[in-house]
Design a protein around this motif. Structure first.
Motif, short mmCIF file in Angstrom:
data_model
loop_
_atom_site.label_atom_id
_atom_site.label_comp_id
_atom_site.label_asym_id
_atom_site.label_seq_id
_atom_site.Cartn_x
_atom_site.Cartn_y
_atom_site.Cartn_z
N ILE A 155 43.83 -66.51 124.64
CA ILE A 155 42.41 -66.59 124.98
C ILE A 155 42.19 -65.70 126.19
N ASN A 156 41.59 -64.56 125.96
CA ASN A 156 41.52 -63.49 126.95
C ASN A 156 40.10 -63.25 127.44
N GLN A 157 39.98 -62.94 128.69
CA GLN A 157 38.70 -62.51 129.24
C GLN A 157 38.40 -61.07 128.86
N GLU A 158 39.44 -60.23 128.86
CA GLU A 158 39.27 -58.80 128.61
C GLU A 158 40.43 -58.27 127.77
N MET A 173 38.41 -63.10 122.57
CA MET A 173 37.78 -62.65 123.80
C MET A 173 36.27 -62.78 123.65
N PRO A 174 35.49 -62.73 124.73
CA PRO A 174 34.03 -62.74 124.59
C PRO A 174 33.54 -61.40 124.02
N LYS A 175 32.44 -61.45 123.28
CA LYS A 175 31.82 -60.22 122.80
C LYS A 175 30.81 -59.78 123.85
N PHE A 197 32.35 -70.18 125.93
CA PHE A 197 33.48 -69.41 125.41
C PHE A 197 34.65 -70.33 125.08
N ALA A 198 35.00 -71.21 126.01
CA ALA A 198 36.14 -72.10 125.79
C ALA A 198 35.92 -72.99 124.57
N ARG A 199 34.78 -73.63 124.50
CA ARG A 199 34.52 -74.50 123.36
C ARG A 199 34.39 -73.71 122.07
#
Length: 270
Positions: free
Chosen positions: A9-12, A44-46, A124-126
């Protein structure tokens, strides 16, 4: 070591965002573990500055469509996917118009923090955990990288502790020297509240959550910590040491063997 299922689970992740220590590790760590025959999944987040056409992102309809309620407001969850051609790593993206698609990363075009960055991290986590549940996939290890994943360990050990996908999962948190300078809003504790993830469990932390508070929260609910960068916060290093959390020091570019051994220490073969 025994082959494991590892959820990153990555931020970037490079090349979707510019290269830095965190984004390069976000790419290289999953690639390395995949090359060593571990089964991986990567999220990761879009972020709004990701070029979907250039990155060849497309929506995964069967995984999209969930609504996540945060602070009594419904937020639709959209899942997209792409593959990094240079290393054959598939990446799932957590998307939402309010939190990601129409935004930059942690600051806006004027360099100001988004006041709901805490909510964005919670969504993001959920979003990741609900998607993994929907995939009926059971990771042995969840490896969190970046403050955007900082709520994940707390949720795994509280709200999701009885879910079949996560009941026996161990959590590893990587610490970087890329700190977030703002806070996460006065309503962060209220927004975190979900199932057994009760806001009162956050009483030991400041009411206005800071980067240090989120780091301490991640450490408190992790099974292991990795110093993934040079000059990681001395405060967080000492905090992990005082809590007797197993910690792996900075490894540099040749990290594969040490990370595998650490995973095995945290989640030994049954």
């Amino acid at each position: 070591m025994a082959k494991k299922k590892i959820l990153f689970i990555n931020q970037e992740i490079s090349p979707y965002v510019p290269d830095n220590a965190m984004s390069v590790m976000g790419r290289e760590l999953p690639r390395t573990m995949q090359d060593r025959n571990h089964e991986i999944r990567t999220f990761m987040p879009k972020w709004g500055n990701i070029n979907e056409r250039r990155g060849q992102l497309h929506e995964v309809i069967r995984l999209s469509g969930i609504n996540l309620i945060i602070d009594d407001t419904d937020h639709p969850l959209v899942i997209k996917v792409a593959s990094i051609p240079s290393c054959r790593v598939q990446v799932y993206f957590i998307d939402n118009d309010d939190y990601f698609s129409n935004r930059q990363m942690t600051v806006d075009e004027n360099g100001l923090d988004y006041p709901d960055n805490g909510e964005r991290a919670i969504f993001f986590a959920r979003g990741v955990l609900e998607t993994v549940k929907k995939q009926c996939w059971v990771p042995d290890i969840i490896h969190c990288q970046g403050w955007m994943s900082g709520v994940v360990p707390f949720y795994i050990k509280t709200a999701y502790k009885d879910e079949p996908s996560f009941a026996n999962t161990k959590v590893v948190t990587s610490l970087f020297n890329k700190e977030f300078q703002g806070d996460f809003g006065t309503n962060f504790k209220q927004c975190v509240d979900f199932r057994d993830a009760k806001s009162e469990l956050l009483a030991p932390y400041n009411d206005e959550f800071t980067f240090q508070d989120l780091g301490k929260l991640a450490i408190d609910y992790s099974d292991g910590v990795i110093l993934a960068d040079k000059d990681v916060s001395k405060t967080l290093q000492k905090y992990a040491k005082d809590k007797n959390i197993p910690t792996l020091g900075f490894q540099g570019e040749e990290f594969g063997d040490a990370y595998e051994a650490f995973y095995d220490q945290i989640s030994p073969e049954l």
